[in-house]
Design an enzyme around this catalytic site. Sequence first.
Site, PDB file in Angstrom:
ATOM      1  CE  LYS A   1     -22.467  98.507  81.443  1.00 42.15           C
ATOM      2  NZ  LYS A   1     -22.781  99.381  80.304  1.00 42.15           N
TER       3      LYS A   1
ATOM      4  CG  ASP B   1     -24.752  97.874  77.623  1.00 40.59           C
ATOM      5  OD1 ASP B   1     -24.438  97.752  76.419  1.00 40.59           O
ATOM      6  OD2 ASP B   1     -24.682  98.958  78.233  1.00 40.59           O
TER       7      ASP B   1
ATOM      8  CD  GLU C   1     -27.873  99.795  76.971  1.00 37.35           C
ATOM      9  OE1 GLU C   1     -28.471  99.375  77.988  1.00 37.35           O
ATOM     10  OE2 GLU C   1     -27.021 100.696  77.013  1.00 37.35           O
TER      11      GLU C   1
ATOM     12  CG  ASP D   1     -25.658 103.456  75.252  1.00 36.73           C
ATOM     13  OD1 ASP D   1     -25.607 104.674  74.991  1.00 36.73           O
ATOM     14  OD2 ASP D   1     -25.240 102.997  76.336  1.00 36.73           O
TER      15      ASP D   1
ATOM     16  CE  LYS E   1     -25.750 105.568  78.589  1.00 37.23           C
ATOM     17  NZ  LYS E   1     -24.490 104.830  78.357  1.00 37.23           N
TER      18      LYS E   1
HETATM   19 MG    MG Z   1     -25.034 101.001  77.288  1.00 39.11          MG
END
Ligand code: MG
Length: 343
Positions: free
Chosen positions: A157, A181, A207, A232, A254
Site C-alpha cells: 500500500k 496499490d 493499482e 479498483d 470484489k
Molecule cells: Mg485496491
Amino acid sequence: MHLTIKPVDLTLTTPFRIARGVQDVSPNIIVELRHEQYPGLVGLGEASPTEYYGETPAGAAACLKLFADHLGDDPFALEETMSRLDHLVGLNPSAKAAVDMAFYDLIGKILGVPLYKLLGLNAQRTPQTSFTIGIDSPAQMAKKAQAARQYPILKIKVGTGHDVETLKAIRDVSSATIRVDANAGWTPKEAIKTINALVPYNIEFVEQPVPAHDLKGLKLVRDNVPVPIIADESSVTVEDIPRVADCVDGINIKLMKCGGISNALKMIHTARAHHLRIMIGCMIESSLAITAAAHLTPLVDYADLDGHILIDNDPYEGVQIKDGKLILPEEHGLGVRKRADGA
Ligand code: MG
C-alpha cells in the site's frame, strides 16, 4: 426461503492503513439461508460493508432484513431473486453479495458439488494470492515484508510521500513479486513521477493511482509509465467496464463492490470482451467470503484474497493457501465450515 442475520466483528491483527484511512475492526454480517424442502442444508453468506462504497453495517443489516421477506421459494431461481432485490433497493452491494453467496452455497449443497464445479471451472487453475502490507514507516513495512516471506507476491500500500523509500527498504529484504496499490492517493502528476521512480524496484503493476472519478488521469498515467495500471475504485460494477476499458490495463473485481458471485461473473466476461486483465480482490472478510471469491479465480489473472489472513478471529475455514497458491475446498457449495477451535 428463510434467512437469518448475525453480525460479526472481525479484528485486524495489526491496524490496517491505506492511503485514505486506518481500520482495526471490520463489522461484517453473516447470513444463513435455509429452505424447508432441504432440511439440514444451510447456505452461508457474508457482507463486509464499506463506507467508501456507501454502506454502513446498520444499513447493510437493515437491507438484509428487508431482503429476507423477498427471497421467493425456489433456491435455484437465483437470477430472478437477485434482480428482485436490485429493484427493491439500489446499491448496497455487500448485503446483496451475502445473499447471492448464500444462494450459491445452498445450491451447491443441494446438488452435491463444490462451487467451482457448479461454475464449470478447473480447481487446478487458481493463481497465487498476494499478501498485503498496509501503510507504515518504510522500516516497519520492510519488517512486515520480511515476516511475510511465505507469500511469493506482496501488495504494498502506497500514497504516503515516502513511497520510493518504502519500496527500496522492502526490496532490500524481499525478492517477492511486488504489486503496488495507491488507493486513489496520488494526483496524475504525482503518480507518473512516483511510479517511474518505483520501476527500478521491479513492480508488476500499480493499482488505482488516482481518484476514482478521474478516468482522464488514469489514462494519462497509463500512457506515461511502463507498468500496467489496474482500476479498483474506478471499476465497481459491470457498467464501469466500458468506461474504464481504454484508460487501464485491467480491473480489480470484489464481491463486496459488485454485489456477489453472479455480478462478478458478468464483470469477468465483460472485462475479457474488453481485453482487460482481471484481478479478484477483497475487503476485510472471513474465510467465508474469501472462499466464495476464491472459487472464481480459475477465471482470472491475479488474486488478492488475503482479508482472512489479516484478522485474528476468523470464524470459518475454507480455501487454503500453499506457497501462495489458493487451494479450493472439495466440500459441497462454498466448502466453508466453522473453525474447530471456535475462534
Ligand atoms: Mg485496491
